[in-house]
Scaffold this active site. Structure first.
Site, PDB file in Angstrom:
ATOM      1  N   CYS A 173     -28.831 -30.780  12.055  1.00  0.00           N
ATOM      2  CA  CYS A 173     -28.519 -32.117  11.560  1.00  0.00           C
ATOM      3  C   CYS A 173     -29.364 -33.110  12.346  1.00  0.00           C
ATOM      4  CB  CYS A 173     -27.029 -32.417  11.742  1.00  0.00           C
ATOM      5  SG  CYS A 173     -26.544 -34.108  11.306  1.00  0.00           S
ATOM      6  N   ASP A 174     -29.890 -34.111  11.674  1.00  0.00           N
ATOM      7  CA  ASP A 174     -30.764 -35.067  12.348  1.00  0.00           C
ATOM      8  C   ASP A 174     -30.021 -36.280  12.904  1.00  0.00           C
ATOM      9  OD1 ASP A 174     -30.126 -36.314   9.989  1.00  0.00           O
ATOM     10  OD2 ASP A 174     -32.151 -36.992   9.550  1.00  0.00           O
ATOM     11  N   HIS A 203     -21.348 -33.810  13.133  1.00  0.00           N
ATOM     12  CA  HIS A 203     -20.831 -35.173  12.917  1.00  0.00           C
ATOM     13  C   HIS A 203     -19.523 -35.401  13.676  1.00  0.00           C
ATOM     14  CE1 HIS A 203     -23.158 -35.939   8.887  1.00  0.00           C
ATOM     15  NE2 HIS A 203     -23.948 -35.772   9.941  1.00  0.00           N
ATOM     16  N   TYR A 266     -20.226 -40.884  13.771  1.00  0.00           N
ATOM     17  CA  TYR A 266     -19.333 -40.438  12.701  1.00  0.00           C
ATOM     18  C   TYR A 266     -17.884 -40.293  13.167  1.00  0.00           C
ATOM     19  CZ  TYR A 266     -22.959 -39.523   9.229  1.00  0.00           C
ATOM     20  OH  TYR A 266     -23.964 -39.653   8.303  1.00  0.00           O
ATOM     21  N   ARG A 286     -21.079 -45.782  -0.732  1.00  0.00           N
ATOM     22  CA  ARG A 286     -22.397 -45.391  -0.235  1.00  0.00           C
ATOM     23  C   ARG A 286     -23.232 -44.726  -1.337  1.00  0.00           C
ATOM     24  NH1 ARG A 286     -26.036 -46.837   3.399  1.00  0.00           N
ATOM     25  NH2 ARG A 286     -27.540 -45.157   3.643  1.00  0.00           N
TER      26      ARG A 286
END
Length: 444
Positions: A173-174, A203, A266, A286
């Site tokens: 995950c970035d 997250h 997150y 979103r």
């Protein structure tokens, strides 16, 4: 391992993030000798648009004679003889992301694509298709590496662990990179000098330290002080998107209220769910922002190329998203043992957490894949308790998928830390079952 004339497959090739990955591939071509980019997607229209954009990118760099760009909806054609498969599929597209976000919001719960019950909806929808991608690669290119960006990462990687425990795959995950880049940019650091220690679920984690080799010390205390006093600012590639500034503001709030560690932003969805819900528009989420922004800009790029318009055609900047996954491929090919945050089976990396948890920790990457770092310290009861509840809920959700169990799904939904009670968990679960017909397994 083959290290020249590599075939790179982007699964989910029609994604608006594909140009950023291709940009990173071009930038890294001296280290990653690829000769073919294959775009695989079940949506041929989006894939065709993306092929135009990627061809244009290659022409801009005078690589059109050296690198072929192909597209396919056929898995055998796409994956056969591939060296790397970059997976970024979104099952159900943005239409179903909108559903994931709006159903919980209707009931006063967090509406988010990877967190809360929306993330669980997305997870149950994604497991079948990500397992199918892995099966295709095992069948048509068994020596290929899969570098996975497909969300929700912990749920996806848990499902893959159960079916393909020995697959050549990295789950990444970035978001940690985005946090680090934002801090480095705002406060004048060089992130290339950092050796961060981070732990959590995807997250859902914290930085314990950030060692800066240029000054030979842990700079975490001063970073936390700067965040507390100054906050963080939105990155250029998210300019105009107030939701990202709100996310950085919440990261600062978590840092002040729970000092001593730098949180993943997150965590706001779990620690301050009511506050985050108050900021969300249940009619314009979103997904709608992305549809009206990145998706629209991508279609416009393809139109301009198709109609041979001159001037500035390419309109994208995705920060480190593409570079991060490409750097991992480079580290595998060249056996560089670069250090990355990866989702791996715990097996003692976090000593006081269950061994079979899929955790996000630093790992070195080389020809043999990931070598996770053992943290060699027990995490705090606060962090451990939060992670254990989240991990149990995610494992129950994966159980629900494999066992077709309504009861396990309800347990997972009830245990999710954005949910106040079992009554609302059941109402939302039942609505998601209706909305996901044809995507979810049948639950009994």
């Amino acid at each position: 391992m083959k290290n020249k004339n590599l075939k790179i497959v982007i699964a989910g090739g029609g994604s608006t993030y594909t140009p950023g990955i291709v940009q990173a591939l071009i930038k890294s071509r001296q280290k990653l000798d690829f000769s073919e980019i294959m775009l695989y997607d079940i949506d041929d229209t989006r894939n065709s648009d993306m092929q135009l954009i990627v061809e244009y990118q290659l022409k801009q760099e005078n690589l059109q004679s050296e690198v072929s760009i192909k597209k396919s909806t056929d898995p055998e054609e796409a994956f056969r003889d591939s060296t790397f498969v970059f997976s970024q599929i979104r099952v159900g597209g943005l239409k179903m992301r909108e559903v994931d976000e709006k159903i919980p919001l209707k009931h006063g719960l967090v509406g988010q694509e990877t967190c809360g019950l929306g993330g669980f909806s997305y997870g149950l929808r994604t497991i079948k298709e990500i397992l199918r991608i892995v099966e295709y690669v095992q069948r048509f290119a068994p020596d290929a590496w899969i570098l996975n960006y497909t969300n929700p990462e912990t749920i996806v990687s848990e499902a893959i662990r159960r079916v393909y425990p020995n697959v050549r795959m990295l789950n990444a995950c970035d978001m940690t990179i985005s946090i680090e880049e934002t801090i480095a940019r705002d406060y004048g650091y060089n992130r290339n000098n950092w050796q961060p220690v981070y732990y959590g679920l995807n997250h859902f984690g914290w930085y314990k330290s950030i060692y800066d080799i240029s000054v030979d010390r842990d700079i975490m205390p001063e970073i936390l002080e700067k965040i507390s006093n100054e906050g963080l600012k939105i990155a250029d590639f998210n300019k105009g998107d107030k939701t990202w500034q709100e996310a950085w503001d919440m990261l600062a709030k978590i840092s002040r209220n729970f000092p001593g560690a730098l949180p993943n932003n997150y965590l706001e969805y779990y620690l301050y769910s009511e506050e985050t819900v108050e900021k969300m528009d249940p009619n314009y989420t979103r997904a709608n922002i992305v549809l009206d922004g990145r998706e629209k800009r991508t279609r416009e790029m393809a139109r301009k190329i198709r109609e041979n318009e001159s001037g500035d055609v390419l309109d994208f900047n995705f920060g480190e998203h593409g570079q991060y996954i490409v750097d991992m491929a480079v580290s595998i090919v060249n056996n560089d043992h670069g250090r990355y945050m990866l989702i791996v089976e715990n097996k003692g990396a976090i000593p006081n957490l269950r061994s079979d948890a899929m955790v996000e920790v630093p790992a070195y990457v080389g020809r043999n894949g990931a070598e996770p770092i053992s943290l060699r310290f027990d995490i705090s009861d606060f962090h451990k308790g939060l992670m254990e509840v989240q991990n149990a809920a995610e494992k129950l959700l994966v159980d629900a998928y494999f066992e077709n169990s309504y009861n396990k799904a309800l347990q997972a939904f009830t245990l999710n830390q954005t949910v106040p009670n079992a009554n609302v968990a059941k109402v939302v679960l039942d609505e998601f079952i209706e909305a996901n017909r044809g995507y979810w397994p049948e639950l009994h």
